[in-house]
Enzyme design. Structure first.
Site, PDB file in Angstrom:
ATOM      1  N   ASP A  63       0.846  -1.203   0.000  1.00  0.00           N
ATOM      2  CA  ASP A  63       0.000   0.000   0.000  1.00  0.00           C
ATOM      3  C   ASP A  63       0.880   1.252   0.000  1.00  0.00           C
ATOM      4  O   ASP A  63       0.373   2.378  -0.077  1.00  0.00           O
ATOM      5  CB  ASP A  63      -1.028  -0.005   1.143  1.00  0.00           C
ATOM      6  CG  ASP A  63      -0.407  -0.060   2.529  1.00  0.00           C
ATOM      7  OD1 ASP A  63       0.832  -0.193   2.635  1.00  0.00           O
ATOM      8  OD2 ASP A  63      -1.170   0.026   3.521  1.00  0.00           O
TER       9      ASP A  63
ATOM     10  N   GLU B  65      -1.086  -5.237   9.000  1.00  0.00           N
ATOM     11  CA  GLU B  65      -0.220  -4.625  10.016  1.00  0.00           C
ATOM     12  C   GLU B  65      -0.770  -4.839  11.419  1.00  0.00           C
ATOM     13  O   GLU B  65      -1.971  -4.759  11.642  1.00  0.00           O
ATOM     14  CB  GLU B  65      -0.088  -3.119   9.736  1.00  0.00           C
ATOM     15  CG  GLU B  65       0.572  -2.834   8.406  1.00  0.00           C
ATOM     16  CD  GLU B  65       0.736  -1.345   8.121  1.00  0.00           C
ATOM     17  OE1 GLU B  65       0.489  -0.509   9.025  1.00  0.00           O
ATOM     18  OE2 GLU B  65       1.102  -1.007   6.986  1.00  0.00           O
TER      19      GLU B  65
ATOM     20  N   GLU C 264       9.560  -3.860  10.522  1.00  0.00           N
ATOM     21  CA  GLU C 264       9.909  -2.549   9.953  1.00  0.00           C
ATOM     22  C   GLU C 264      10.354  -1.579  11.045  1.00  0.00           C
ATOM     23  O   GLU C 264       9.720  -1.486  12.119  1.00  0.00           O
ATOM     24  CB  GLU C 264       8.693  -1.961   9.205  1.00  0.00           C
ATOM     25  CG  GLU C 264       9.002  -0.563   8.636  1.00  0.00           C
ATOM     26  CD  GLU C 264       8.038  -0.075   7.578  1.00  0.00           C
ATOM     27  OE1 GLU C 264       7.124  -0.821   7.169  1.00  0.00           O
ATOM     28  OE2 GLU C 264       8.211   1.092   7.144  1.00  0.00           O
TER      29      GLU C 264
END
Ligand code: KIV
Length: 267
Positions: free
Chosen positions: A46, A117, A184
């Site tokens: 995204d 996420e 991340e």
């Protein structure tokens, strides 16, 4: 016919200590180039909200946009595993929505797996999607869809309590049935600890060299995005200048009546 990689191949790569190379793609030509180069996983991220559509973050990206870009990437590739991001608000409100939207990315987009996420708080959602036989990649640490909670795109897990929480998130994602997870924006030592603590592959971005694999945004490694370049990005080529040069030559030749010539005309 080349056989596409599967989630089993990716799991085996961790077992055999082979590094997993992942890149994002959003369209047919880039998917084709990286697939032919032998990339293991293509992520239809995204992040297209920022690098393709020019938004400040990923929050405005819709399900229909993710499906459109996934279709193009699937058409452009033959051997890579295709994973597509579930966009903001496609899985956060309830489990039914999450299942339907994950299903659309597989059925209408042609992806083989979805990514979403979050850690402990999305474990039930991951389980619900895995239970209908859709493979899931988790994504913990700096989660861009939580940009407003984090107060910006900031490294996560520097304080001890935050680091423990990220470790708990990793275990929850694995226990919920994800077959891999993105780490991340976390310190290198924490990424190593998570990678050793879980049995599924970890794919790092801004998480140092000790993850099982690495992912970067294609526009970042090719110098196509000059807005902002985070520390973890390495530029492997600079194609902006080449593109700008080609466009400038075209404009000049059209204006100077040098193009088109009889070579480019039909009799
Ligand atoms: O959206 C994206 O491209 C991502 C990766 C950078 C991990 O989530």
């Amino acid at each position: 016919m080349t056989k596409r990689k599967t989630i089993l191949d990716i799991g085996q790569m961790k077992a055999q200590k082979e590094k997993i190379a992942v890149l994002t793609a959003y369209d047919y030509p880039f998917a084709r180039l990286m697939d032919q180069a032998g990339i293991d996983i293509i992520l239809v991220g995204d992040s297209l909200g920022s690098v393709v559509s020019g938004y400040d973050n990923t929050l405005p990206v819709t399900m229909d946009e993710m499906i459109y870009h996934t279709r193009a990437v699937v058409r452009g590739s033959e051997q890579a595993l295709i994973v597509t991001d579930m966009p903001f608000m496609s899985y956060q409100s309830d489990l039914r929505d999450a299942r339907i939207n994950a299903g659309r990315l597989i059925k209408e987009g042609g992806a083989q797996a979805v990514k979403l996420e979050g850690g402990e708080h999305v474990a039930e959602t991951i389980r619900a999607i895995v239970d209908i036989d859709i493979p899931v990649v988790g994504h913990i640490g700096l989660t861009p869809q939580s940009v407003h909670r984090m107060g910006g795109f900031k490294v996560q897990g520097r304080q001890e309590a935050q680091a423990r929480k990220i470790l708990a998130d990793a275990k929850a994602v694995e226990e919920a049935g994800a077959f891999a997870m993105v780490l991340e924006g976390i310190p290198r030592g924490l990424a190593r600890e998570v990678t050793e603590a879980v049995n599924i592959p970890t794919i790092g971005i801004g998480a140092g060299p000790d993850c099982d694999g690495q992912v970067l945004v294609i526009h970042d490694i090719l110098g196509l995005c000059d807005k902002y370049s985070p520390k973890f990005v390495k530029r492997f080529a600079d194609i902006s200048e080449t593109i700008a040069g080609g466009i400038a030559d075209y404009i000049r030749e059209v204006r100077a009546r040098e193009f088109p010539t009889s070579d480019h005309s039909f009799e």
